[in-house]
Write a protein that holds these residues in place. Structure first.
Motif, PDB file in Angstrom:
ATOM      1  N   ASP A  84      47.918 -12.371  21.192  1.00 19.10           N
ATOM      2  CA  ASP A  84      46.966 -12.225  20.093  1.00 19.10           C
ATOM      3  C   ASP A  84      45.737 -13.085  20.345  1.00 19.10           C
ATOM      4  O   ASP A  84      45.830 -14.224  20.824  1.00 19.10           O
ATOM      5  CB  ASP A  84      47.599 -12.663  18.768  1.00 19.10           C
ATOM      6  N   ASP A  85      44.584 -12.537  19.983  1.00 17.29           N
ATOM      7  CA  ASP A  85      43.346 -13.280  20.181  1.00 17.29           C
ATOM      8  C   ASP A  85      43.398 -14.656  19.538  1.00 17.29           C
ATOM      9  O   ASP A  85      42.946 -15.642  20.118  1.00 17.29           O
ATOM     10  CB  ASP A  85      42.158 -12.498  19.595  1.00 17.29           C
ATOM     11  N   ALA A  86      43.969 -14.746  18.324  1.00 10.34           N
ATOM     12  CA  ALA A  86      43.977 -16.023  17.609  1.00 10.34           C
ATOM     13  C   ALA A  86      44.756 -17.068  18.380  1.00 10.34           C
ATOM     14  O   ALA A  86      44.306 -18.207  18.537  1.00 10.34           O
ATOM     15  CB  ALA A  86      44.559 -15.842  16.213  1.00 10.34           C
ATOM     16  N   ASP A  87      45.944 -16.709  18.885  1.00 10.87           N
ATOM     17  CA  ASP A  87      46.758 -17.658  19.643  1.00 10.87           C
ATOM     18  C   ASP A  87      46.049 -18.094  20.913  1.00 10.87           C
ATOM     19  O   ASP A  87      46.021 -19.274  21.262  1.00 10.87           O
ATOM     20  CB  ASP A  87      48.100 -17.029  20.019  1.00 10.87           C
ATOM     21  N   VAL A  88      45.488 -17.124  21.622  1.00 13.95           N
ATOM     22  CA  VAL A  88      44.825 -17.430  22.891  1.00 13.95           C
ATOM     23  C   VAL A  88      43.611 -18.318  22.666  1.00 13.95           C
ATOM     24  O   VAL A  88      43.419 -19.338  23.346  1.00 13.95           O
ATOM     25  CB  VAL A  88      44.423 -16.121  23.603  1.00 13.95           C
ATOM     26  N   VAL A  89      42.782 -17.947  21.711  1.00 15.44           N
ATOM     27  CA  VAL A  89      41.553 -18.710  21.465  1.00 15.44           C
ATOM     28  C   VAL A  89      41.873 -20.122  20.993  1.00 15.44           C
ATOM     29  O   VAL A  89      41.255 -21.097  21.450  1.00 15.44           O
ATOM     30  CB  VAL A  89      40.654 -17.975  20.448  1.00 15.44           C
ATOM     31  N   LEU A  90      42.848 -20.268  20.094  1.00 20.48           N
ATOM     32  CA  LEU A  90      43.211 -21.606  19.633  1.00 20.48           C
ATOM     33  C   LEU A  90      43.737 -22.457  20.786  1.00 20.48           C
ATOM     34  O   LEU A  90      43.450 -23.651  20.867  1.00 20.48           O
ATOM     35  CB  LEU A  90      44.249 -21.517  18.519  1.00 20.48           C
ATOM     36  N   GLY A  91      44.496 -21.839  21.674  1.00 21.25           N
ATOM     37  CA  GLY A  91      44.985 -22.569  22.839  1.00 21.25           C
ATOM     38  C   GLY A  91      43.858 -23.023  23.738  1.00 21.25           C
ATOM     39  O   GLY A  91      43.820 -24.175  24.187  1.00 21.25           O
TER      40      GLY A  91
END
Length: 230
Positions: A84-91
């Motif tokens: 998911d974009d949210a998980d990747v971006v937050l990481g």
């Protein structure tokens, strides 16, 4: 090839990746807890690179990443169970240089490790380029690869330094995400535009007075990013 620290709480996955990466020439140390990972990643001498699971029983992988980044610019690959974009971006915004989505084949993880290690070998500015670039309070010394704000050094990862160098080579010109991916990350990343966006956000947090209203690295909607001289 490299000394790798693997922070993964699943014993089977930990053992499998340690074996597979060892067979590909790496020296691999494994641990199961985030706190231990922080301690091992920041000791001297430490590993060359950290492979860090996002979900850990004691500390969230993003928090582990932030704690490592507070004292070290060691390359970090985040492993996440979801793309998911949210998980990747937050990481990525927590300080990771790259990410892989589980389940991941060992040969693909090895390829990302090798690509990140190559990228972490900081470049030398080509002959003929100006030694120093300034924009407002920002000063980038292309020879020493030291970035400073108002004379105080700013700790950048190798990827962030490469990104700033690439943008500053073309002041006033828009660089598309595809161009930045090709010239900073390499051709294997040409469909990873969120990598650029997250890295720009993190770079802005370090060099802009107000990252929400950037003056140095401008967004040109629908096209990409531009380095502005002030």
């Amino acid at each position: 090839m490299a000394n790798i620290l693997l922070v993964e709480d699943d014993p089977d996955i930990n053992a499998a990746f340690r074996l597979a990466l060892s067979q590909r020439g790496h020296s691999v140390a494994g641990c199961f807890l985030g706190g231990e990972g922080v301690a091992l990643a920041t000791e001297v001498p430490g590993p060359d690179l950290v492979v860090l699971d996002l979900m850990l029983p004691d500390l969230d992988g993003r928090e582990v990443c932030r704690r490592i980044r507070a004292v070290s610019q060691i390359p970090i690959i985040m492993m996440t169970a979801r793309g998911d974009d949210a998980d990747v971006v937050l990481g990525l915004e927590s300080g990771a240089d790259d990410y892989v989505v589980k389940p991941v084949e060992p040969y693909l993880l090895d390829a990302r490790i090798r690509a990140l290690l190559r990228r972490s070998s900081l470049p030398v500015a080509p002959a003929g380029e100006s030694d120093v670039v300034t924009s407002g309070a920002l000063r980038l010394d292309r020879k020493s690869l030291v970035t400073s704000i108002n004379g105080e050094a700013v700790p950048l990862t190798a990827t962030e330094t490469r990104l700033l160098l690439e943008l500053s080579k073309h002041p006033g010109q828009v660089r598309s995400r595809e161009q930045l991916l090709r010239d900073v990350w390499g051709t294997d990343y040409l469909n990873e535009s969120r990598m650029v966006d997250a890295s720009i956000q993190r770079l802005r947090s370090k060099v802009e007075r107000d990252p929400s209203q950037p003056k140095i690295i401008a967004t040109v909607r629908g096209f990409g990013y531009r380095f502005d001289l002030q």
